[in-house]
Write an enzyme that holds these catalytic residues in place. Structure first.
Site, short mmCIF file in Angstrom:
data_model
loop_
_atom_site.label_atom_id
_atom_site.label_comp_id
_atom_site.label_asym_id
_atom_site.label_seq_id
_atom_site.Cartn_x
_atom_site.Cartn_y
_atom_site.Cartn_z
N LYS A 113 0.81 -1.22 0.00
CA LYS A 113 0.00 0.00 0.00
C LYS A 113 0.85 1.27 0.00
O LYS A 113 0.39 2.32 -0.43
CB LYS A 113 -1.00 -0.03 1.15
CG LYS A 113 -2.02 -1.14 0.93
CD LYS A 113 -3.17 -1.11 1.89
CE LYS A 113 -4.22 -2.16 1.51
NZ LYS A 113 -3.73 -3.55 1.69
C1 LIG Z 1 -4.44 -4.59 1.24
C2 LIG Z 1 -3.69 -5.86 1.09
C3 LIG Z 1 -4.14 -6.86 0.23
C4 LIG Z 1 -5.43 -6.74 -0.54
O1 LIG Z 1 -5.37 -5.74 -1.53
P1 LIG Z 1 -6.73 -5.16 -2.17
O2 LIG Z 1 -6.29 -4.02 -3.00
O3 LIG Z 1 -7.61 -4.77 -1.02
O4 LIG Z 1 -7.34 -6.27 -2.97
C5 LIG Z 1 -3.36 -8.01 0.09
N1 LIG Z 1 -2.22 -8.17 0.80
C6 LIG Z 1 -1.77 -7.24 1.65
C7 LIG Z 1 -0.53 -7.49 2.42
C8 LIG Z 1 -2.48 -6.04 1.82
O5 LIG Z 1 -2.02 -5.11 2.66
#
Ligand SMILES: *Cc1c(COP(=O)(O)O)cnc(C)c1O
Length: 471
Positions: A113
């Protein structure tokens, strides 16, 4: 470039208007009116670019209300080796013949993120300064979104962060990452409930247009278009690293929860990047896998949301899924409203199994899916360590498991590494009996003083807290 709402609102908006907004006024999600098309000449030109310049080129196609020189500077300031740990920013490594991991987790909070949020922090600061305005960011997190947002916004002028999270449901490391921040513009709010309660609170507050306007509420949840756009860039970067020329198809597997990450892959594919397959990997919370297997999208109740060892994928409904379904039904907003407002509102599900559109999900849009369990994750972590001397986190393990089921000879499969193993150490210890290495800057963070308040799962309580802390 103009943006529209998936639910058919007549307004058309520019990028900087939706940058500071969450949902569209009709409750829909923003999408560009068209997907800019990238031809092979452009791909050839982009192949040689460093990450920040690639980001600038892609963002420029969607952002025409920030001067080019400014946007370029924002990209250059965001995607540095200093912040992301290497010149490649998202280095690709081959695990075995044709199977790659694309590292998206070397930013400040060790999860993917950061890739979008670091850009968002700089875009927000830029746009707010330009307007002489302030913004109060209200978010919901099950872990990674919140810390990424807080590390991106800490100390930024004109921005406050109010981040809700389900009380006691994050890993100790994630809690420590967030709650140890002492910056005055960062507010941690632990909600008595699960992640979806937090998400519902954010939606309820955002739907109160009076409150939203008065307190200048914005969001950084994955429904924010700028975040999704930032994520489009690493599909191109991954593609270039996995191929020597631009005529080769590549597939991606994406550990998925709210469908934000894989939706960025969908956008990259719609732009003309030669992506063969997009594999949506879920854990036991398999609402997306169920849809891609059966055509039925059935959201789960909060009590039916499993608490798993890949907690950032523990969702009962996928907040970005509406974007893809909008494309799937031929951008028919009336049909979209029937599915997401009428059917989901009344029955909690919709069924496209008999609709010709459902076939298109696989045939035209390239989607496949897979699901894994706790036992699968442990097995995958062990196997990857044993055969390739590589430690992976449980979310990436979900991805690798689904990827293996969809391999096609001759087509590179890129699995997105969405977090580093240290963030989810307990599961890695369970699999391997040893603690993953911890980067120096995170040593001892669990012992730092914590800054957090507890509130019930009630939008009014959260509104009151925000009102109290804005002046
Ligand atoms: C947020 C997240 C996901 C999921 O991603 P989305 O965009 O919500 O589908 C998967 N793995 C990790 C480690 C995350 O932080």
């Amino acid at each position: 470039m103009n943006y529209l709402s998936t639910r058919g609102h007549p307004d058309r908006k520019r990028f900087c208007e939706i940058l500071l907004e969450g949902l569209a006024p009709d409750g829909g999600l923003y999408l560009p009116q068209t997907y800019p098309q990238v031809d092979t000449d452009t791909l050839a030109k982009w192949r040689a670019l460093p990450y920040n310049e690639l980001a600038f080129e892609i963002l420029s196609l969607y952002i025409d209300d920030i001067p080019a020189a400014d946007l370029k500077a924002i990209c250059a300031k965001t995607y540095t080796a200093e912040v992301f740990g290497s010149d490649e920013i998202v280095p690709l490594r081959e695990l075995e013949d044709g199977v790659y991991l694309e590292a998206l987790s070397n930013g400040p909070t060790l999860a993917f993120k950061d890739m979008a949020m670091q850009l968002l922090g700089n875009l927000f600061e830029y746009e707010l300064a330009r307007r002489g305005a302030e913004l109060n960011i209200l978010g919901a997190t099950s872990g990674d979104t919140g810390s990424a947002a807080e590390y991106a916004m800490r100390g930024k002028k004109g921005v406050r962060v109010f981040m809700t999270s389900p009380d006691g449901r994050m890993s100790p490391f994630q809690q420590a990452q967030m709650f140890s921040l002492q910056d005055e513009n960062i507010h941690n709010i632990a909600i008595t409930g699960v992640f979806d309660d937090c998400q519902d609170i954010v939606k309820a507050v955002s739907n109160d247009l009076g409150f939203k306007r008065k307190y200048r509420i914005g969001t950084v949840n994955s429904i924010n278009w700028a975040r999704l756009l930032a994520q489009v860039v690493y599909y191109f970067a991954g593609y270039f690293q996995a191929t020597a020329s631009n005529d080769k198809p590549v597939s991606f597997t994406v550990p998925s929860g709210n469908f934000g990450n894989v939706c960025a892959g969908h956008v990259a594919r719609m732009m003309g990047l030669p992506i063969q397959t997009l594999v949506v990997a879920t854990n036991e919370n398999d609402v997306l896998d169920e849809f891609f297997r059966t055509g039925v999208y059935r959201v789960r109740a909060a009590v039916d949301t499993h608490e798993t060892s890949s907690p950032s994928m523990d969702i009962s409904k996928a907040s970005n899924f509406e974007r893809f379904v909008f494309d799937l039904v031929g951008r028919d907003a009336a049909r979209l409203r029937q599915l997401f407002v009428d059917d989901l509102g009344l029955k909690g599900s919709f069924d496209l199994s008999a609709d010709p559109a459902f076939q298109q999900a696989a045939e035209r849009f390239g989607f496949r899916s897979g699901r894994s369990t706790h036992a699968d994750r442990l097995a995958m972590i062990r196997d990857t360590e044993k055969r390739f001397a590589t430690l992976i986190d449980p979310h990436t393990a979900d991805g690798l498991k689904a990827a293996r089921e969809q391999l096609v000879p001759g087509v590179p499969m890129v699995v997105l590494e969405t977090a580093l193993p240290i963030k989810f150490a307990a599961t890695v210890v369970e699999a391997l009996g040893e603690e993953p290495a911890r980067p120096k800057k995170f040593e001892g963070i669990e012992a730092l003083p914590k800054r957090v308040v507890q509130l019930p799962a009630d939008a009014e309580a959260v509104k009151a807290y925000i009102a109290e802390h804005c002046d």
